[in-house]
Design a protein around this motif. Sequence first.
Motif, PDB file in Angstrom:
ATOM      1  N   ASN A  11       0.864  -1.285   0.074  1.00 31.38           N
ATOM      2  CA  ASN A  11       0.116  -0.106  -0.032  1.00 31.38           C
ATOM      3  C   ASN A  11       0.842   1.224   0.011  1.00 31.38           C
ATOM      4  N   PRO A  12       1.117   1.624  -1.204  1.00 33.75           N
ATOM      5  CA  PRO A  12       2.140   2.982  -1.359  1.00 33.75           C
ATOM      6  C   PRO A  12       1.493   4.074  -0.505  1.00 33.75           C
ATOM      7  N   ASP A  13       0.251   4.136  -0.376  1.00 33.70           N
ATOM      8  CA  ASP A  13      -0.519   5.203   0.291  1.00 33.70           C
ATOM      9  C   ASP A  13      -0.552   5.335   1.810  1.00 33.70           C
ATOM     10  N   ASP A  14       0.261   4.234   2.375  1.00 30.03           N
ATOM     11  CA  ASP A  14       0.334   3.962   3.945  1.00 30.03           C
ATOM     12  C   ASP A  14       1.095   5.298   4.630  1.00 30.03           C
ATOM     13  N   LEU A  15       0.570   6.103   4.823  1.00 28.52           N
ATOM     14  CA  LEU A  15       1.400   7.290   5.156  1.00 28.52           C
ATOM     15  C   LEU A  15       2.174   7.263   6.543  1.00 28.52           C
ATOM     16  N   ASP A  16       1.471   6.443   7.461  1.00 25.51           N
ATOM     17  CA  ASP A  16       2.299   6.090   8.710  1.00 25.51           C
ATOM     18  C   ASP A  16       3.337   5.272   8.591  1.00 25.51           C
ATOM     19  N   ALA A  17       3.189   4.455   7.549  1.00 25.57           N
ATOM     20  CA  ALA A  17       4.448   3.706   7.242  1.00 25.57           C
ATOM     21  C   ALA A  17       5.465   4.406   6.768  1.00 25.57           C
ATOM     22  N   ARG A  18       5.400   5.400   5.756  1.00 26.43           N
ATOM     23  CA  ARG A  18       6.133   6.385   5.210  1.00 26.43           C
ATOM     24  C   ARG A  18       6.754   7.107   6.179  1.00 26.43           C
ATOM     25  N   VAL A  19       6.202   7.806   7.346  1.00 29.51           N
ATOM     26  CA  VAL A  19       6.616   8.440   8.388  1.00 29.51           C
ATOM     27  C   VAL A  19       7.594   7.713   9.028  1.00 29.51           C
ATOM     28  N   GLU A  20       7.301   6.350   9.489  1.00 35.05           N
ATOM     29  CA  GLU A  20       8.111   5.931  10.259  1.00 35.05           C
ATOM     30  C   GLU A  20       9.474   5.299   9.617  1.00 35.05           C
ATOM     31  N   LEU A  21       9.216   5.071   8.291  1.00 32.63           N
ATOM     32  CA  LEU A  21      10.296   4.755   7.396  1.00 32.63           C
ATOM     33  C   LEU A  21      11.265   6.097   7.445  1.00 32.63           C
ATOM     34  N   GLY A  22      10.473   7.064   7.325  1.00 25.51           N
ATOM     35  CA  GLY A  22      11.344   8.241   7.027  1.00 25.51           C
ATOM     36  C   GLY A  22      12.329   8.578   8.590  1.00 25.51           C
ATOM     37  N   TRP A  23      11.555   8.033   9.719  1.00 27.66           N
ATOM     38  CA  TRP A  23      12.604   8.045  10.924  1.00 27.66           C
ATOM     39  C   TRP A  23      13.587   7.236  11.095  1.00 27.66           C
ATOM     40  N   GLY A  24      13.371   6.008  10.382  1.00 26.80           N
ATOM     41  CA  GLY A  24      14.387   4.996  10.286  1.00 26.80           C
ATOM     42  C   GLY A  24      15.520   5.610   9.574  1.00 26.80           C
ATOM     43  N   HIS A  25      15.163   6.043   8.306  1.00 25.42           N
ATOM     44  CA  HIS A  25      16.478   6.521   7.654  1.00 25.42           C
ATOM     45  C   HIS A  25      16.991   7.673   8.408  1.00 25.42           C
ATOM     46  N   LEU A  26      16.433   8.555   9.039  1.00 26.34           N
ATOM     47  CA  LEU A  26      17.104   9.466   9.971  1.00 26.34           C
ATOM     48  C   LEU A  26      17.923   8.777  10.991  1.00 26.34           C
ATOM     49  N   THR A  27      17.449   7.911  11.694  1.00 23.19           N
ATOM     50  CA  THR A  27      18.392   7.233  12.663  1.00 23.19           C
ATOM     51  C   THR A  27      19.721   6.577  12.025  1.00 23.19           C
ATOM     52  N   ASN A  28      19.446   6.259  10.699  1.00 24.80           N
ATOM     53  CA  ASN A  28      20.607   5.601  10.052  1.00 24.80           C
ATOM     54  C   ASN A  28      21.404   6.943   9.393  1.00 24.80           C
ATOM     55  N   ARG A  29      20.968   8.023   9.432  1.00 26.51           N
ATOM     56  CA  ARG A  29      21.561   9.172   8.595  1.00 26.51           C
ATOM     57  C   ARG A  29      21.597   9.239   7.442  1.00 26.51           C
ATOM     58  N   VAL A  30      20.621   8.813   6.847  1.00 24.93           N
ATOM     59  CA  VAL A  30      20.231   8.839   5.277  1.00 24.93           C
ATOM     60  C   VAL A  30      19.022   9.910   5.182  1.00 24.93           C
ATOM     61  N   THR A  31      19.574  11.171   5.067  1.00 24.06           N
ATOM     62  CA  THR A  31      18.588  12.181   5.212  1.00 24.06           C
ATOM     63  C   THR A  31      18.114  12.337   3.809  1.00 24.06           C
ATOM     64  N   VAL A  32      18.822  11.880   2.964  1.00 25.62           N
ATOM     65  CA  VAL A  32      18.012  12.148   1.359  1.00 25.62           C
ATOM     66  C   VAL A  32      16.884  11.062   1.259  1.00 25.62           C
ATOM     67  N   ASP A  33      16.991   9.668   1.751  1.00 26.89           N
ATOM     68  CA  ASP A  33      15.816   9.098   1.694  1.00 26.89           C
ATOM     69  C   ASP A  33      14.680   9.312   2.502  1.00 26.89           C
ATOM     70  N   ALA A  34      14.949  10.065   3.901  1.00 24.83           N
ATOM     71  CA  ALA A  34      14.040  10.502   4.731  1.00 24.83           C
ATOM     72  C   ALA A  34      13.359  11.712   4.218  1.00 24.83           C
ATOM     73  N   ALA A  35      13.881  12.523   3.391  1.00 27.68           N
ATOM     74  CA  ALA A  35      13.513  13.569   2.701  1.00 27.68           C
ATOM     75  C   ALA A  35      12.464  13.213   1.581  1.00 27.68           C
ATOM     76  N   ARG A  36      12.568  11.933   1.103  1.00 26.69           N
ATOM     77  CA  ARG A  36      11.803  11.537  -0.371  1.00 26.69           C
ATOM     78  C   ARG A  36      10.529  11.098   0.362  1.00 26.69           C
TER      79      ARG A  36
END
Length: 203
Positions: A11-36
Amino acid sequence: MQQLFARLVKNPDDLDARVELGWGHLTNRVTVDAAREVMEVFRRSPNHGPGNLLHAELLRRRGATEDAEAAYKKGFAAGAEDFDSRVNFARLLLEQGRTEEAKQQLESAKACWPRCTEAQNAPELLLGQIYRLAGQRDLELMELKSYCKRTGRAYAPRMRLAEYAREQGDRLEEAKWLEEALVIDPFSVALHEQLGACYLALD
């Protein structure tokens, strides 16, 4: 992270999953992916509360203070709540000397995570620093005592409480805090000497 990727495949429209994934990218210091992920969230829902808090953190890390503040406020206004966001927004406000607003954010952070024991982020310890700088000792003591009730690992706050008790001439209260500190660090020679002097004063 793998589970979040799997959710988005279904479900590409799962916004909660996208936000959680973004925080995960930030934890891993991958800001480009978090911004995406932020971009994908806003493409579907520009006023998404958690998405705005994630965006605020990205902006804060880039030093875009005004834009970060706007994103924080937009996220909170949309009903989103996040402990780290409240604490980081408070720190941002403190850097600007906006103490009263920072205190409000830290009080809200308490509600987000009432049992936080992380010394670096505990709202009580941050509020204690604010009150100490303002010379509001009673309020500082209240915050320190509240934190110490919650965790047996708070060495520095206990030592500060012992110091204040000694200054007030309450050697019994001082001994109480020193004894608790000794449980945390039984190898401090200075602490043993301080407690010994306190016992002598108490006869």
